[in-house]
Design an enzyme around this catalytic site. Structure first.
Site, PDB file in Angstrom:
ATOM      1  N   ASN A   1      -8.775  -2.591   2.870  1.00  0.00           N
ATOM      2  CA  ASN A   1      -7.424  -2.033   2.865  1.00  0.00           C
ATOM      3  C   ASN A   1      -6.704  -2.498   1.595  1.00  0.00           C
ATOM      4  O   ASN A   1      -6.381  -3.676   1.467  1.00  0.00           O
ATOM      5  CB  ASN A   1      -6.694  -2.522   4.126  1.00  0.00           C
ATOM      6  CG  ASN A   1      -5.279  -2.007   4.236  1.00  0.00           C
ATOM      7  OD1 ASN A   1      -4.742  -1.426   3.292  1.00  0.00           O
ATOM      8  ND2 ASN A   1      -4.660  -2.241   5.372  1.00  0.00           N
TER       9      ASN A   1
ATOM     10  N   HIS B   1      -4.782   6.701   5.097  1.00  0.00           N
ATOM     11  CA  HIS B   1      -4.776   5.292   4.712  1.00  0.00           C
ATOM     12  C   HIS B   1      -6.079   4.652   5.199  1.00  0.00           C
ATOM     13  O   HIS B   1      -6.591   5.000   6.265  1.00  0.00           O
ATOM     14  CB  HIS B   1      -3.558   4.616   5.354  1.00  0.00           C
ATOM     15  CG  HIS B   1      -3.514   3.148   5.109  1.00  0.00           C
ATOM     16  ND1 HIS B   1      -3.669   2.608   3.857  1.00  0.00           N
ATOM     17  CD2 HIS B   1      -3.353   2.107   5.958  1.00  0.00           C
ATOM     18  CE1 HIS B   1      -3.592   1.297   3.946  1.00  0.00           C
ATOM     19  NE2 HIS B   1      -3.406   0.970   5.216  1.00  0.00           N
TER      20      HIS B   1
ATOM     21  N   CYS C   1       1.762  -0.128   3.149  1.00  0.00           N
ATOM     22  CA  CYS C   1       0.645   0.791   2.893  1.00  0.00           C
ATOM     23  C   CYS C   1       1.108   2.226   2.698  1.00  0.00           C
ATOM     24  O   CYS C   1       0.338   3.073   2.238  1.00  0.00           O
ATOM     25  CB  CYS C   1      -0.361   0.722   4.052  1.00  0.00           C
ATOM     26  SG  CYS C   1      -0.938  -0.949   4.359  1.00  0.00           S
TER      27      CYS C   1
END
Ligand code: UT7
Length: 348
Positions: A278, A248, A110
């Site tokens: 996500n 994030h 990520c």
């Protein structure tokens, strides 16, 4: 001279998978997913990562008013490349119509986009390239095991991109802090995909996913806080000097805990995970693009970006925005139409 972002773009595939859709195929509920994560829906892609990345890249180039042949490097941050050989960045390079740029993939989970931003900044500051396209693109739906409710509900597909060029008037990447906690790598791992695979026993079944949500949660809040403070210190700035936190997008509770720990007012913390879940390396550039689309970024603003992911990697960057907060032009690039529903796509 640091590099600044002059173009930005996103690409979200059209098929929407809601929490209620998920509840038809696994033992979960909209109530559980919304209250534990904040996520309401996510996208499932009918095309590969190169196609998602290509559309976001064309939009970033148009936003910067640049032509594909002006790009000196294409960096693709992804953990779900279409192919390993050749790299998927070169596929994006071909699709945008560039011949001759350097092109490479990076996999930092990520954190990939922020790692890419720091690399692009280095390439520009050292004079290797004058224009670097950083794309974060993921098709995580490929890996998901739709019988595993603790992880399958969290992730989605998408792409975002940024064009970096030499900064003017003090704008640019002021500082970055990158790290990794490899001792905790098994908290987020696909243990049987790659050249470790035993092809003689591979039955095409679900991947061997290791996922310790609570461990990642704890480390994510601490890791993003530490990285953010360190990047701010390097930039010579305080939290109050930053107009926005673009974190994030993994879990609303993680974002809220981080915001509180950093003492950022909630209305200065950007979230869109409610709509996309996500999307790993794509979350930060998608969030940046939407912050600009929503008029939340003003000329000269200092922005703090931070991420945490598989590795377990951690990253933060501090940027000073330039004068322009609207695109020079809009691109015509679009994904091919999708005839299937998200449920049809994942069941296929
Ligand atoms: O960017 C890095 C990527 N990593 C992440 O995004 C993960 C970060 N971690 C998290 O977001 C959270 O830890 C989760 C959302 C994964 C889990 O939230 P939690 O509050 O830590 O829940 P939990 O793991 O403690 O599970 C609580 C209960 C369990 O049932 P029991 O044992 O209490 O009976 C789970 O089996 O919730 C159950 N559960 C579910 N129930 C309905 C787990 N997943 C689901 C689900 N639907 N999808």
């Amino acid at each position: 001279m640091p590099a600044m972002i002059t173009g930005w773009g996103k690409c979200l595939p059209p098929a929407v998978l809601t929490n209620d859709d998920l509840a038809t195929i696994m033992d979960t509920s909209d109530e559980w997913i919304t209250s534990r994560t904040g996520i309401r829906e996510r996208r499932v892609s009918h095309v590969g990562v190169a196609d998602l990345g290509y559309v976001s890249a064309m939009r970033a180039l148009a936003a910067a008013g640049r032509e594909p042949e002006q790009v000196g490097a294409v960096i693709l941050a992804t953990a779900s490349p279409d192919l390993l050989i050749p790299n998927t960045a070169s596929r994006i390079q071909k699709l945008i119509g560039n011949d001759g740029a350097s092109a490479f993939d990076i996999n930092a989970g990520c954190c990939g986009f922020i790692y890419g931003l720091a690399l692009a900044n280095g390439l520009i500051e050292t004079g290797v390239h004058e224009s670097v396209l950083v794309v974060g693109a993921e098709r995580l739906s490929f890996y998901l095991d739709w019988s595993t409710r603790d992880s399958a509900v969290l992730f989605g597909d998408g792409a975002g991109a940024a064009l970096l060029e030499p900064g003017v008037g003090g704008a640019g990447v002021l500082a970055a802090d990158l790290g990794c906690e490899p001792g905790a790598g098994e908290a987020l791992m696909i243990a049987n995909f790659g050249t470790v695979m035993d092809l003689s026993s591979w039955d095409g079944g679900p991947f061997d996913q290791r996922f310790d949500g609570q461990e990642i949660f704890r480390r994510a809040v601490r890791g993003m806080h530490e990285c953010s403070m360190s990047a701010l210190k390097r930039a010579g700035l305080e939290i109050n000097d930053c107009s926005m936190l673009i974190p994030h997008q993994a879990n609303l509770r993680i974002v809220e805990s981080l915001g509180k720990r950093l003492r950022f007012d909630a209305d200065r913390v950007f979230t869109n995970l409610q709509r996309y879940g996500n999307t790993s390396a794509a979350t930060v550039p998608i969030a940046l693009t939407e912050s600009l689309e929503e008029g939340l970024i003003k000329p000269g603003d200092n922005l703090l970006m931070t991420a945490f992911g598989a590795g377990l990697t951690r990253a933060a960057a501090v940027l000073r925005w330039g004068e322009r907060t609207t695109p020079v032009a809009n691109a015509t690039a679009e994904l091919p139409p999708c005839e299937k529903s998200a449920l049809d796509l994942i069941q296929a």
